[in-house]
Design an enzyme around this catalytic site. Structure first.
Site, PDB file in Angstrom:
ATOM      1  N   GLU A 155       0.960  -1.361  -0.066  1.00 48.69           N
ATOM      2  CA  GLU A 155       0.101   0.156  -0.017  1.00 48.69           C
ATOM      3  C   GLU A 155       1.118   1.182   0.121  1.00 48.69           C
ATOM      4  OE1 GLU A 155      -3.489  -1.977  -0.671  1.00 48.69           O
ATOM      5  OE2 GLU A 155      -3.162   0.157  -0.486  1.00 48.69           O
ATOM      6  N   SER A 241      19.553  -8.441  -8.399  1.00 47.79           N
ATOM      7  CA  SER A 241      18.508  -8.416  -8.940  1.00 47.79           C
ATOM      8  C   SER A 241      18.837  -9.201 -10.378  1.00 47.79           C
ATOM      9  CB  SER A 241      17.809  -7.166  -9.620  1.00 47.79           C
ATOM     10  OG  SER A 241      17.082  -6.381  -8.880  1.00 47.79           O
ATOM     11  N   HIS A 370       3.872 -10.039  -9.555  1.00 41.09           N
ATOM     12  CA  HIS A 370       5.235 -10.515  -9.799  1.00 41.09           C
ATOM     13  C   HIS A 370       6.286  -9.270  -8.861  1.00 41.09           C
ATOM     14  CE1 HIS A 370       9.510 -11.176 -10.845  1.00 41.09           C
ATOM     15  NE2 HIS A 370       9.707 -10.038 -11.288  1.00 41.09           N
ATOM     16  N   SER A 371       5.631  -8.002  -9.036  1.00 36.83           N
ATOM     17  CA  SER A 371       6.227  -6.880  -8.522  1.00 36.83           C
ATOM     18  C   SER A 371       4.982  -5.884  -8.607  1.00 36.83           C
ATOM     19  CB  SER A 371       7.401  -6.397  -8.814  1.00 36.83           C
ATOM     20  OG  SER A 371       7.499  -5.923 -10.118  1.00 36.83           O
TER      21      SER A 371
END
Lengths: 478, 120
Positions: A155, A241, A370-371
Protein backbone atom coordinates in the site's frame (compact mmCIF):
# COMPACT_ATOMS: atom_id res chain seq x y z
CA UNK A 1 17.84 -52.27 -45.20
CA UNK A 2 16.03 -48.98 -45.15
CA UNK A 3 12.59 -50.50 -44.76
CA UNK A 4 13.92 -52.80 -42.07
CA UNK A 5 15.33 -49.88 -40.11
CA UNK A 6 12.13 -47.90 -40.50
CA UNK A 7 10.19 -50.90 -39.30
CA UNK A 8 12.46 -51.20 -36.34
CA UNK A 9 12.01 -47.53 -35.58
CA UNK A 10 8.25 -47.97 -35.57
CA UNK A 11 8.53 -50.93 -33.27
CA UNK A 12 10.84 -48.97 -30.98
CA UNK A 13 8.32 -46.15 -30.87
CA UNK A 14 5.54 -48.51 -29.88
CA UNK A 15 7.86 -50.06 -27.34
CA UNK A 16 8.69 -46.57 -26.16
CA UNK A 17 5.05 -45.85 -25.40
CA UNK A 18 4.64 -49.08 -23.50
CA UNK A 19 7.77 -48.99 -21.45
CA UNK A 20 8.73 -45.44 -20.61
CA UNK A 21 11.87 -45.07 -18.60
CA UNK A 22 11.10 -44.90 -14.91
CA UNK A 23 14.42 -44.02 -13.40
CA UNK A 24 14.64 -44.18 -9.62
CA UNK A 25 14.28 -40.68 -8.25
CA UNK A 26 15.85 -40.18 -4.91
CA UNK A 27 13.37 -38.87 -2.38
CA UNK A 28 15.45 -38.35 0.66
CA UNK A 29 13.70 -38.10 4.00
CA UNK A 30 15.11 -38.24 7.50
CA UNK A 31 17.09 -41.43 7.21
CA UNK A 32 20.62 -40.95 6.01
CA UNK A 33 22.23 -43.09 3.35
CA UNK A 34 25.96 -43.59 3.16
CA UNK A 35 25.70 -44.41 -0.54
CA UNK A 36 27.90 -42.41 -2.84
CA UNK A 37 28.11 -42.39 -6.59
CA UNK A 38 30.37 -44.79 -8.45
CA UNK A 39 34.09 -44.41 -7.98
CA UNK A 40 35.77 -42.60 -10.86
CA UNK A 41 37.29 -44.66 -13.62
CA UNK A 42 40.48 -46.53 -12.77
CA UNK A 43 42.51 -48.04 -15.54
CA UNK A 44 43.09 -51.76 -15.24
CA UNK A 45 46.67 -52.80 -14.53
CA UNK A 46 47.17 -54.77 -17.71
CA UNK A 47 45.53 -55.47 -21.02
CA UNK A 48 43.55 -58.67 -21.57
CA UNK A 49 45.65 -61.38 -23.12
CA UNK A 50 48.86 -59.90 -21.77
CA UNK A 51 48.25 -61.07 -18.26
CA UNK A 52 47.76 -64.53 -16.84
CA UNK A 53 45.15 -63.37 -14.36
CA UNK A 54 42.07 -65.62 -14.56
CA UNK A 55 39.81 -62.59 -14.11
CA UNK A 56 41.24 -60.77 -17.08
CA UNK A 57 41.21 -63.92 -19.14
CA UNK A 58 37.51 -64.41 -18.43
CA UNK A 59 36.92 -60.82 -19.45
CA UNK A 60 38.72 -61.48 -22.70
CA UNK A 61 36.36 -64.36 -23.48
CA UNK A 62 33.33 -62.22 -22.62
CA UNK A 63 34.68 -59.56 -24.93
CA UNK A 64 34.48 -62.05 -27.81
CA UNK A 65 30.98 -63.06 -26.81
CA UNK A 66 29.90 -59.43 -26.64
CA UNK A 67 31.41 -58.65 -30.03
CA UNK A 68 29.42 -61.50 -31.56
CA UNK A 69 26.24 -60.31 -29.86
CA UNK A 70 26.81 -56.83 -31.21
CA UNK A 71 27.01 -58.18 -34.75
CA UNK A 72 23.58 -59.76 -34.58
CA UNK A 73 21.65 -56.54 -35.05
CA UNK A 74 18.42 -58.20 -36.03
CA UNK A 75 18.40 -60.33 -32.94
CA UNK A 76 16.41 -58.84 -30.08
CA UNK A 77 17.94 -59.38 -26.69
CA UNK A 78 15.20 -58.56 -24.25
CA UNK A 79 17.32 -59.06 -21.16
CA UNK A 80 20.60 -57.25 -20.71
CA UNK A 81 23.46 -59.63 -20.08
CA UNK A 82 25.02 -58.38 -16.83
CA UNK A 83 28.42 -59.58 -17.98
CA UNK A 84 28.35 -57.33 -21.03
CA UNK A 85 29.70 -54.04 -19.80
CA UNK A 86 31.93 -51.22 -20.87
CA UNK A 87 34.44 -49.99 -18.33
CA UNK A 88 34.12 -46.32 -19.05
CA UNK A 89 35.47 -43.17 -17.40
CA UNK A 90 32.97 -42.42 -14.66
CA UNK A 91 32.12 -46.04 -14.04
CA UNK A 92 30.86 -49.25 -15.60
CA UNK A 93 28.00 -49.09 -18.08
CA UNK A 94 25.92 -52.10 -19.09
CA UNK A 95 25.20 -52.82 -22.74
CA UNK A 96 21.79 -53.45 -24.25
CA UNK A 97 20.64 -54.52 -27.70
CA UNK A 98 17.37 -52.68 -27.29
CA UNK A 99 17.25 -49.31 -28.97
CA UNK A 100 15.42 -47.68 -26.12
CA UNK A 101 15.13 -43.93 -25.86
CA UNK A 102 14.81 -42.47 -22.37
CA UNK A 103 11.58 -40.53 -22.30
CA UNK A 104 11.78 -36.77 -22.06
CA UNK A 105 9.64 -36.94 -18.97
CA UNK A 106 8.57 -39.91 -16.86
CA UNK A 107 4.95 -40.98 -17.15
CA UNK A 108 4.48 -40.50 -13.45
CA UNK A 109 5.80 -37.26 -12.01
CA UNK A 110 8.15 -37.18 -9.04
CA UNK A 111 5.97 -37.19 -5.91
CA UNK A 112 5.85 -34.21 -3.60
CA UNK A 113 6.82 -34.65 0.05
CA UNK A 114 4.38 -33.23 2.56
CA UNK A 115 3.48 -33.60 6.23
CA UNK A 116 0.34 -31.51 6.84
CA UNK A 117 -2.88 -32.05 4.96
CA UNK A 118 -5.10 -29.16 3.91
CA UNK A 119 -6.76 -29.09 7.33
CA UNK A 120 -3.51 -28.67 9.20
CA UNK A 121 -3.41 -32.27 10.39
CA UNK A 122 -0.28 -34.37 10.27
CA UNK A 123 -0.76 -37.18 7.78
CA UNK A 124 -0.56 -40.71 9.07
CA UNK A 125 2.89 -42.32 8.70
CA UNK A 126 4.46 -38.90 8.06
CA UNK A 127 8.22 -38.85 8.26
CA UNK A 128 9.19 -35.45 9.61
CA UNK A 129 11.38 -33.49 12.00
CA UNK A 130 9.59 -32.52 15.22
CA UNK A 131 8.71 -28.90 15.89
CA UNK A 132 8.01 -27.86 19.47
CA UNK A 133 5.75 -25.11 20.82
CA UNK A 134 8.33 -22.36 21.01
CA UNK A 135 9.54 -23.05 17.47
CA UNK A 136 6.03 -23.51 16.12
CA UNK A 137 4.73 -20.27 17.60
CA UNK A 138 7.73 -18.30 16.38
CA UNK A 139 7.36 -19.78 12.91
CA UNK A 140 3.70 -18.87 12.77
CA UNK A 141 4.29 -15.39 14.21
CA UNK A 142 6.94 -14.65 11.60
CA UNK A 143 4.68 -15.90 8.81
CA UNK A 144 2.00 -13.48 10.01
CA UNK A 145 4.57 -10.68 10.37
CA UNK A 146 5.79 -11.28 6.84
CA UNK A 147 2.23 -11.28 5.55
CA UNK A 148 1.40 -8.04 7.35
CA UNK A 149 4.62 -6.39 6.24
CA UNK A 150 3.78 -7.25 2.65
CA UNK A 151 0.28 -5.83 2.70
CA UNK A 152 1.40 -2.57 4.32
CA UNK A 153 4.48 -2.06 2.13
CA UNK A 154 2.41 -2.79 -0.95
CA UNK A 155 0.00 0.00 0.00
CA UNK A 156 2.86 2.36 0.82
CA UNK A 157 4.24 1.82 -2.67
CA UNK A 158 0.81 2.41 -4.18
CA UNK A 159 0.74 5.71 -2.30
CA UNK A 160 3.98 6.69 -3.99
CA UNK A 161 5.98 6.77 -0.78
CA UNK A 162 8.48 4.15 -1.96
CA UNK A 163 9.47 3.42 -5.54
CA UNK A 164 9.03 -0.32 -5.77
CA UNK A 165 7.93 -3.37 -3.83
CA UNK A 166 7.67 -7.12 -4.27
CA UNK A 167 5.52 -9.38 -2.09
CA UNK A 168 5.96 -12.88 -0.71
CA UNK A 169 2.22 -13.53 -0.66
CA UNK A 170 1.55 -17.25 -0.85
CA UNK A 171 5.16 -18.21 -0.22
CA UNK A 172 5.43 -17.49 3.50
CA UNK A 173 6.03 -21.13 4.43
CA UNK A 174 9.07 -21.50 2.16
CA UNK A 175 10.51 -18.31 3.65
CA UNK A 176 10.05 -18.92 7.34
CA UNK A 177 10.22 -22.71 7.58
CA UNK A 178 13.49 -22.92 5.67
CA UNK A 179 15.02 -20.18 7.82
CA UNK A 180 13.86 -21.99 10.95
CA UNK A 181 15.61 -25.16 9.82
CA UNK A 182 18.97 -23.43 9.36
CA UNK A 183 21.73 -22.26 11.70
CA UNK A 184 22.75 -18.58 12.00
CA UNK A 185 26.18 -19.60 10.66
CA UNK A 186 24.71 -20.86 7.40
CA UNK A 187 25.31 -18.29 4.69
CA UNK A 188 22.23 -17.15 2.78
CA UNK A 189 22.36 -16.09 -0.86
CA UNK A 190 18.77 -15.07 -1.60
CA UNK A 191 17.01 -14.27 -4.82
CA UNK A 192 14.54 -11.53 -3.91
CA UNK A 193 11.42 -13.23 -2.59
CA UNK A 194 12.96 -14.45 0.68
CA UNK A 195 13.07 -11.56 3.18
CA UNK A 196 11.39 -13.95 5.61
CA UNK A 197 14.76 -15.62 6.10
CA UNK A 198 16.25 -12.29 7.13
CA UNK A 199 13.25 -11.56 9.35
CA UNK A 200 13.74 -14.88 11.11
CA UNK A 201 17.41 -14.05 11.69
CA UNK A 202 16.57 -10.88 13.56
CA UNK A 203 16.58 -8.11 10.96
CA UNK A 204 14.19 -5.62 12.53
CA UNK A 205 11.03 -4.24 10.97
CA UNK A 206 12.63 -0.82 11.27
CA UNK A 207 15.60 -2.04 9.23
CA UNK A 208 13.30 -3.39 6.52
CA UNK A 209 11.56 -0.03 6.34
CA UNK A 210 14.84 1.92 6.26
CA UNK A 211 15.98 -0.10 3.26
CA UNK A 212 12.72 0.40 1.38
CA UNK A 213 12.94 4.15 1.99
CA UNK A 214 16.65 4.25 1.14
CA UNK A 215 17.66 6.59 3.94
CA UNK A 216 20.88 7.07 5.93
CA UNK A 217 20.06 4.09 8.15
CA UNK A 218 19.83 1.74 5.18
CA UNK A 219 22.82 -0.64 5.16
CA UNK A 220 22.93 -0.23 1.40
CA UNK A 221 22.96 3.60 1.72
CA UNK A 222 20.09 4.00 -0.69
CA UNK A 223 22.01 2.53 -3.61
CA UNK A 224 19.62 -0.38 -4.13
CA UNK A 225 15.98 -0.53 -5.08
CA UNK A 226 13.57 -1.43 -2.30
CA UNK A 227 13.58 -5.12 -1.17
CA UNK A 228 17.27 -5.54 -2.04
CA UNK A 229 18.12 -6.25 1.59
CA UNK A 230 21.51 -7.39 2.80
CA UNK A 231 23.19 -7.83 6.18
CA UNK A 232 26.69 -9.04 7.02
CA UNK A 233 25.66 -9.47 10.63
CA UNK A 234 22.97 -11.94 9.65
CA UNK A 235 25.03 -13.80 7.02
CA UNK A 236 22.58 -12.65 4.37
CA UNK A 237 24.13 -11.63 1.04
CA UNK A 238 22.61 -8.53 -0.50
CA UNK A 239 19.92 -9.36 -3.03
CA UNK A 240 21.09 -9.19 -6.63
CA UNK A 241 18.43 -8.42 -9.24
CA UNK A 242 20.02 -10.25 -12.21
CA UNK A 243 18.50 -13.71 -12.23
CA UNK A 244 20.59 -16.69 -11.04
CA UNK A 245 23.86 -14.83 -10.34
CA UNK A 246 23.67 -15.89 -6.69
CA UNK A 247 23.75 -19.59 -7.54
CA UNK A 248 27.38 -20.04 -8.63
CA UNK A 249 28.37 -17.53 -5.94
CA UNK A 250 26.72 -19.79 -3.37
CA UNK A 251 28.79 -22.72 -4.61
CA UNK A 252 31.97 -20.72 -4.10
CA UNK A 253 30.86 -19.65 -0.63
CA UNK A 254 30.03 -23.26 0.24
CA UNK A 255 33.39 -24.49 -1.01
CA UNK A 256 35.07 -21.85 1.14
CA UNK A 257 33.17 -23.08 4.21
CA UNK A 258 34.32 -26.60 3.46
CA UNK A 259 37.95 -25.53 3.11
CA UNK A 260 37.68 -23.72 6.44
CA UNK A 261 36.21 -26.81 8.06
CA UNK A 262 33.13 -24.92 9.20
CA UNK A 263 30.07 -26.75 10.44
CA UNK A 264 27.86 -24.66 8.16
CA UNK A 265 26.62 -24.59 4.59
CA UNK A 266 25.59 -22.06 1.98
CA UNK A 267 21.89 -21.88 1.22
CA UNK A 268 20.72 -20.22 -1.94
CA UNK A 269 17.26 -19.50 -3.26
CA UNK A 270 15.91 -19.07 -6.74
CA UNK A 271 12.65 -19.16 -8.64
CA UNK A 272 11.78 -21.58 -11.43
CA UNK A 273 12.82 -18.94 -13.97
CA UNK A 274 16.42 -19.05 -12.72
CA UNK A 275 16.74 -22.70 -13.76
CA UNK A 276 16.58 -21.59 -17.40
CA UNK A 277 19.67 -19.41 -16.96
CA UNK A 278 23.17 -20.57 -17.84
CA UNK A 279 24.34 -19.73 -14.31
CA UNK A 280 22.08 -22.47 -12.99
CA UNK A 281 23.97 -25.02 -15.08
CA UNK A 282 27.37 -23.78 -13.93
CA UNK A 283 26.28 -23.71 -10.30
CA UNK A 284 24.85 -27.22 -10.31
CA UNK A 285 27.81 -28.68 -12.14
CA UNK A 286 30.43 -27.00 -9.96
CA UNK A 287 28.53 -27.87 -6.80
CA UNK A 288 28.49 -31.55 -7.70
CA UNK A 289 32.06 -31.79 -8.97
CA UNK A 290 33.57 -29.71 -6.16
CA UNK A 291 31.36 -31.49 -3.63
CA UNK A 292 30.34 -28.17 -2.15
CA UNK A 293 28.09 -28.11 0.93
CA UNK A 294 25.33 -26.01 -0.59
CA UNK A 295 21.56 -26.32 -0.43
CA UNK A 296 19.71 -25.03 -3.50
CA UNK A 297 16.12 -24.11 -2.71
CA UNK A 298 14.04 -23.49 -5.80
CA UNK A 299 10.68 -21.86 -5.22
CA UNK A 300 8.77 -23.24 -8.17
CA UNK A 301 5.75 -20.97 -7.96
CA UNK A 302 4.52 -21.86 -11.42
CA UNK A 303 5.24 -18.50 -13.04
CA UNK A 304 8.40 -16.75 -14.19
CA UNK A 305 6.78 -13.31 -14.28
CA UNK A 306 4.20 -14.05 -17.02
CA UNK A 307 5.71 -17.30 -18.33
CA UNK A 308 4.01 -20.42 -16.96
CA UNK A 309 6.19 -23.45 -16.23
CA UNK A 310 4.73 -25.45 -19.12
CA UNK A 311 6.09 -22.83 -21.52
CA UNK A 312 9.41 -22.73 -19.72
CA UNK A 313 10.48 -26.36 -19.69
CA UNK A 314 9.24 -29.78 -20.74
CA UNK A 315 10.97 -31.69 -17.98
CA UNK A 316 9.19 -32.77 -14.83
CA UNK A 317 9.90 -29.46 -13.11
CA UNK A 318 13.20 -28.81 -11.37
CA UNK A 319 13.65 -31.84 -9.13
CA UNK A 320 14.76 -34.03 -12.06
CA UNK A 321 17.52 -31.58 -12.90
CA UNK A 322 19.40 -32.61 -9.77
CA UNK A 323 19.98 -36.09 -11.10
CA UNK A 324 21.32 -34.74 -14.39
CA UNK A 325 24.11 -33.02 -12.49
CA UNK A 326 24.68 -35.71 -9.90
CA UNK A 327 22.92 -33.92 -7.05
CA UNK A 328 20.50 -35.39 -4.56
CA UNK A 329 17.14 -33.72 -4.86
CA UNK A 330 13.64 -33.73 -3.43
CA UNK A 331 10.31 -32.17 -4.29
CA UNK A 332 8.48 -30.60 -1.36
CA UNK A 333 5.07 -29.03 -0.79
CA UNK A 334 6.26 -25.45 -0.43
CA UNK A 335 2.98 -24.48 1.23
CA UNK A 336 3.45 -27.00 4.03
CA UNK A 337 5.64 -25.39 6.68
CA UNK A 338 6.42 -28.69 8.41
CA UNK A 339 7.43 -30.38 5.16
CA UNK A 340 9.69 -27.47 4.21
CA UNK A 341 11.19 -27.41 7.70
CA UNK A 342 11.90 -31.14 7.67
CA UNK A 343 13.33 -31.19 4.15
CA UNK A 344 15.61 -28.20 4.69
CA UNK A 345 16.72 -29.47 8.09
CA UNK A 346 17.68 -32.82 6.60
CA UNK A 347 19.22 -31.31 3.46
CA UNK A 348 21.39 -29.10 5.62
CA UNK A 349 22.62 -32.09 7.62
CA UNK A 350 23.42 -34.00 4.44
CA UNK A 351 25.25 -31.04 2.91
CA UNK A 352 27.44 -30.47 5.96
CA UNK A 353 28.07 -34.03 7.08
CA UNK A 354 28.64 -35.48 3.63
CA UNK A 355 30.04 -32.34 2.01
CA UNK A 356 27.75 -32.43 -0.96
CA UNK A 357 25.09 -30.25 -2.59
CA UNK A 358 21.36 -30.88 -2.25
CA UNK A 359 18.51 -29.53 -4.39
CA UNK A 360 15.05 -28.81 -3.02
CA UNK A 361 12.18 -27.95 -5.33
CA UNK A 362 9.43 -26.32 -3.28
CA UNK A 363 6.11 -26.33 -5.09
CA UNK A 364 4.30 -23.14 -4.18
CA UNK A 365 2.35 -20.31 -5.79
CA UNK A 366 2.89 -16.59 -6.17
CA UNK A 367 -0.43 -15.18 -5.02
CA UNK A 368 0.62 -11.56 -5.49
CA UNK A 369 1.73 -9.88 -8.68
CA UNK A 370 5.34 -10.39 -9.68
CA UNK A 371 6.09 -6.89 -8.39
CA UNK A 372 4.40 -3.51 -8.14
CA UNK A 373 5.24 -3.09 -11.83
CA UNK A 374 3.06 -6.06 -12.74
CA UNK A 375 -0.64 -6.85 -13.02
CA UNK A 376 -0.83 -10.62 -13.04
CA UNK A 377 -4.54 -10.75 -13.92
CA UNK A 378 -3.39 -9.94 -17.45
CA UNK A 379 -1.87 -13.40 -17.91
CA UNK A 380 -3.54 -15.75 -15.43
CA UNK A 381 -7.09 -16.41 -14.29
CA UNK A 382 -8.40 -14.85 -11.08
CA UNK A 383 -9.90 -18.22 -10.16
CA UNK A 384 -6.44 -19.75 -10.06
CA UNK A 385 -5.16 -16.93 -7.87
CA UNK A 386 -8.11 -17.18 -5.48
CA UNK A 387 -7.68 -20.94 -5.17
CA UNK A 388 -4.06 -20.62 -4.05
CA UNK A 389 -4.85 -17.62 -1.90
CA UNK A 390 -7.59 -19.36 0.05
CA UNK A 391 -7.70 -23.15 -0.24
CA UNK A 392 -3.92 -23.60 -0.30
CA UNK A 393 -2.86 -20.68 1.87
CA UNK A 394 0.31 -21.73 3.75
CA UNK A 395 -0.25 -19.37 6.69
CA UNK A 396 -3.79 -20.58 7.37
CA UNK A 397 -2.73 -24.19 7.04
CA UNK A 398 0.05 -23.85 9.59
CA UNK A 399 -2.23 -21.83 11.87
CA UNK A 400 -4.64 -24.74 12.02
CA UNK A 401 -1.81 -26.96 13.16
CA UNK A 402 -0.52 -24.66 15.93
CA UNK A 403 -4.10 -24.05 17.08
CA UNK A 404 -4.81 -27.77 17.14
CA UNK A 405 -1.79 -28.14 19.43
CA UNK A 406 -3.34 -25.49 21.72
CA UNK A 407 -0.29 -23.28 21.21
CA UNK A 408 -2.28 -20.44 19.67
CA UNK A 409 -5.62 -18.70 20.12
CA UNK A 410 -7.76 -16.06 18.44
CA UNK A 411 -6.71 -13.61 21.14
CA UNK A 412 -3.03 -14.24 20.36
CA UNK A 413 -3.79 -13.69 16.68
CA UNK A 414 -5.48 -10.35 17.22
CA UNK A 415 -2.73 -9.16 19.53
CA UNK A 416 0.03 -10.18 17.13
CA UNK A 417 -1.51 -8.61 14.02
CA UNK A 418 -2.30 -5.41 15.87
CA UNK A 419 1.18 -5.21 17.35
CA UNK A 420 2.97 -5.81 14.04
CA UNK A 421 0.80 -3.25 12.28
CA UNK A 422 1.60 -0.62 14.93
CA UNK A 423 5.32 -1.38 14.79
CA UNK A 424 5.30 -1.02 11.02
CA UNK A 425 3.36 2.24 11.05
CA UNK A 426 5.76 3.65 13.59
CA UNK A 427 8.77 2.40 11.65
CA UNK A 428 7.47 4.07 8.49
CA UNK A 429 7.04 7.40 10.25
CA UNK A 430 10.60 7.20 11.56
CA UNK A 431 12.01 6.25 8.16
CA UNK A 432 10.19 8.99 6.29
CA UNK A 433 11.66 11.62 8.59
CA UNK A 434 15.21 10.32 8.30
CA UNK A 435 17.67 11.97 5.94
CA UNK A 436 18.61 10.60 2.57
CA UNK A 437 22.20 9.38 2.17
CA UNK A 438 24.70 12.02 1.01
CA UNK A 439 25.83 12.20 -2.60
CA UNK A 440 29.32 10.92 -1.79
CA UNK A 441 27.86 7.53 -0.82
CA UNK A 442 27.19 6.99 -4.50
CA UNK A 443 30.93 6.47 -4.98
CA UNK A 444 32.09 4.90 -1.74
CA UNK A 445 32.58 1.30 -0.51
CA UNK A 446 33.74 -0.24 -3.78
CA UNK A 447 37.39 0.72 -3.20
CA UNK A 448 39.29 1.34 0.01
CA UNK A 449 40.39 4.67 -1.48
CA UNK A 450 38.52 6.40 -4.26
CA UNK A 451 40.45 5.96 -7.54
CA UNK A 452 40.99 8.96 -9.82
CA UNK A 453 38.28 8.04 -12.31
CA UNK A 454 35.62 7.94 -9.60
CA UNK A 455 36.94 11.16 -8.09
CA UNK A 456 36.55 12.79 -11.48
CA UNK A 457 33.02 11.43 -11.86
CA UNK A 458 32.07 12.85 -8.50
CA UNK A 459 33.56 16.24 -9.43
CA UNK A 460 31.66 16.28 -12.71
CA UNK A 461 28.41 15.31 -11.02
CA UNK A 462 28.73 18.06 -8.43
CA UNK A 463 29.50 20.60 -11.14
CA UNK A 464 26.40 19.53 -13.07
CA UNK A 465 24.23 19.80 -9.97
CA UNK A 466 25.49 23.32 -9.36
CA UNK A 467 24.52 24.24 -12.90
CA UNK A 468 21.10 22.60 -12.82
CA UNK A 469 20.04 22.44 -9.15
CA UNK A 470 16.34 22.10 -9.91
CA UNK A 471 16.90 18.88 -11.89
CA UNK A 472 18.14 17.04 -8.78
CA UNK A 473 16.19 15.83 -5.74
CA UNK A 474 16.26 18.46 -3.03
CA UNK A 475 16.27 15.93 -0.20
CA UNK A 476 19.64 14.40 -1.10
CA UNK A 477 22.44 16.15 0.85
CA UNK A 478 25.34 17.26 -1.31
CA UNK B 1 20.12 -38.24 -17.62
CA UNK B 2 20.54 -34.66 -18.76
CA UNK B 3 17.94 -35.23 -21.49
CA UNK B 4 15.24 -35.91 -18.95
CA UNK B 5 16.30 -32.88 -16.91
CA UNK B 6 15.47 -30.68 -19.89
CA UNK B 7 12.48 -32.61 -21.19
CA UNK B 8 14.39 -34.10 -24.15
CA UNK B 9 14.22 -37.73 -25.27
CA UNK B 10 17.63 -39.43 -25.22
CA UNK B 11 19.65 -42.60 -25.83
CA UNK B 12 23.26 -43.73 -25.41
CA UNK B 13 25.68 -45.67 -27.64
CA UNK B 14 29.18 -45.20 -28.96
CA UNK B 15 31.91 -47.13 -30.79
CA UNK B 16 29.43 -49.47 -32.43
CA UNK B 17 28.83 -48.12 -35.95
CA UNK B 18 25.56 -50.00 -36.65
CA UNK B 19 24.22 -48.95 -33.24
CA UNK B 20 25.02 -45.33 -33.96
CA UNK B 21 23.58 -45.58 -37.45
CA UNK B 22 20.36 -47.10 -36.11
CA UNK B 23 20.01 -44.66 -33.23
CA UNK B 24 20.58 -41.61 -35.40
CA UNK B 25 18.22 -42.81 -38.08
CA UNK B 26 15.49 -43.44 -35.52
CA UNK B 27 16.25 -40.14 -33.80
CA UNK B 28 16.04 -38.30 -37.08
CA UNK B 29 12.68 -39.90 -37.84
CA UNK B 30 11.34 -38.89 -34.44
CA UNK B 31 12.70 -35.36 -34.69
CA UNK B 32 11.03 -34.81 -38.05
CA UNK B 33 7.75 -36.72 -37.65
CA UNK B 34 7.16 -35.67 -34.05
CA UNK B 35 8.81 -32.25 -34.24
CA UNK B 36 10.82 -32.74 -31.08
CA UNK B 37 14.49 -32.70 -30.00
CA UNK B 38 16.46 -35.89 -29.36
CA UNK B 39 19.70 -36.29 -27.41
CA UNK B 40 22.18 -39.04 -28.20
CA UNK B 41 25.06 -39.77 -25.84
CA UNK B 42 27.77 -41.57 -27.77
CA UNK B 43 30.18 -43.27 -25.37
CA UNK B 44 33.53 -43.24 -27.10
CA UNK B 45 37.16 -42.45 -26.34
CA UNK B 46 39.68 -39.93 -27.62
CA UNK B 47 42.66 -42.10 -28.46
CA UNK B 48 44.84 -39.27 -29.70
CA UNK B 49 45.97 -36.23 -27.81
CA UNK B 50 43.52 -33.34 -27.59
CA UNK B 51 45.56 -31.50 -30.26
CA UNK B 52 49.18 -31.29 -31.35
CA UNK B 53 49.55 -28.84 -28.45
CA UNK B 54 48.74 -31.57 -25.96
CA UNK B 55 50.50 -34.60 -24.49
CA UNK B 56 47.72 -36.65 -22.96
CA UNK B 57 50.09 -39.07 -21.24
CA UNK B 58 50.54 -36.27 -18.71
CA UNK B 59 47.03 -36.71 -17.33
CA UNK B 60 45.93 -40.24 -18.23
CA UNK B 61 47.74 -43.61 -18.16
CA UNK B 62 49.22 -44.99 -21.37
CA UNK B 63 47.59 -48.38 -20.91
CA UNK B 64 44.15 -46.78 -20.77
CA UNK B 65 44.89 -45.23 -24.16
CA UNK B 66 46.21 -48.54 -25.53
CA UNK B 67 43.15 -50.39 -24.30
CA UNK B 68 40.84 -48.14 -26.27
CA UNK B 69 43.13 -47.95 -29.28
CA UNK B 70 43.42 -51.72 -29.66
CA UNK B 71 40.61 -53.60 -27.97
CA UNK B 72 37.83 -51.10 -28.59
CA UNK B 73 38.88 -49.69 -31.95
CA UNK B 74 35.62 -48.81 -33.79
CA UNK B 75 37.18 -49.16 -37.25
CA UNK B 76 38.56 -52.65 -36.62
CA UNK B 77 35.27 -53.69 -35.08
CA UNK B 78 33.21 -52.56 -38.05
CA UNK B 79 35.66 -54.15 -40.46
CA UNK B 80 35.07 -57.52 -38.80
CA UNK B 81 31.37 -57.14 -39.37
CA UNK B 82 31.51 -56.23 -43.06
CA UNK B 83 34.09 -58.98 -43.64
CA UNK B 84 31.79 -61.49 -41.98
CA UNK B 85 29.05 -60.38 -44.37
CA UNK B 86 31.37 -61.12 -47.26
CA UNK B 87 31.41 -57.47 -48.32
CA UNK B 88 35.08 -56.83 -47.66
CA UNK B 89 38.41 -58.62 -47.70
CA UNK B 90 42.14 -58.14 -47.19
CA UNK B 91 42.71 -57.28 -50.83
CA UNK B 92 40.07 -54.56 -50.80
CA UNK B 93 41.59 -53.22 -47.58
CA UNK B 94 45.08 -53.08 -49.08
CA UNK B 95 43.84 -51.43 -52.25
CA UNK B 96 41.93 -48.80 -50.29
CA UNK B 97 44.88 -47.97 -48.05
CA UNK B 98 47.31 -47.79 -50.97
CA UNK B 99 44.93 -45.60 -52.95
CA UNK B 100 44.50 -43.21 -50.04
CA UNK B 101 48.23 -43.07 -49.40
CA UNK B 102 48.86 -42.19 -53.06
CA UNK B 103 46.24 -39.45 -52.97
CA UNK B 104 47.64 -38.02 -49.75
CA UNK B 105 51.19 -38.12 -51.11
CA UNK B 106 50.13 -36.55 -54.41
CA UNK B 107 48.20 -33.81 -52.66
CA UNK B 108 51.02 -32.95 -50.30
CA UNK B 109 53.50 -32.72 -53.20
CA UNK B 110 51.19 -30.72 -55.45
CA UNK B 111 49.00 -28.65 -53.14
CA UNK B 112 47.91 -26.07 -55.73
CA UNK B 113 47.75 -28.05 -58.96
CA UNK B 114 44.05 -28.86 -58.93
CA UNK B 115 41.86 -26.40 -57.04
CA UNK B 116 38.73 -28.24 -58.07
CA UNK B 117 39.77 -31.51 -56.57
CA UNK B 118 37.72 -32.15 -53.49
CA UNK B 119 39.75 -33.50 -50.57
CA UNK B 120 38.33 -36.59 -48.95
Amino acid sequence: MTSWLLGRSSRILIHQQQQLHKGPFLNYNSSCSSFRSTEPFRCRDALPGKNSSPTLFRFWRHESTKAEAQLELEQDVTEDDPKQIIDFPGGKVGFTSEMRFISESPQKRVPCYRVLDGNGEILKYSDYVQVGKEMGVKMYSDMVTLQTMDSIFYEVQRQGRISFYLTQMGEEAVNIASAAALSPDDIILPQYREPGVLLWRGFTLQQFVHQCFGNTHDFGKGRQMPIHYGSNKHNYFTVSSPIATQLPQAVGAAYSLKMDGKSACAVTFCGDGATSEGDFHAAMNFAAVMEAPVVFICRNNGWAISTPVEDQFRSDGIVVKGKAYGIWSIRVDGNDALAVYSAVHTAREIAIREKRPVLIEALTYRVGHHSTSDDSTKYRGTGEIEYWKTARNPVNRFKRWVERNDWWSDKDELELRSSVRKQLMHAIQVAEKAQKPPLEDLFSDVYDQLPSNLQEQERLLRKTIQKHPKDYPSDVPL
Amino acid sequence: MKGQAYGVRSIGDGNDAPAIYSAIQAARQMAITEERPILIEALTYRVGHHTTSDDSTKYRPANEIEWWRLTRDPVARFRKWIEKNGWWNDMAESQLINNLRQQARYTSLNPLIDDNWIPF
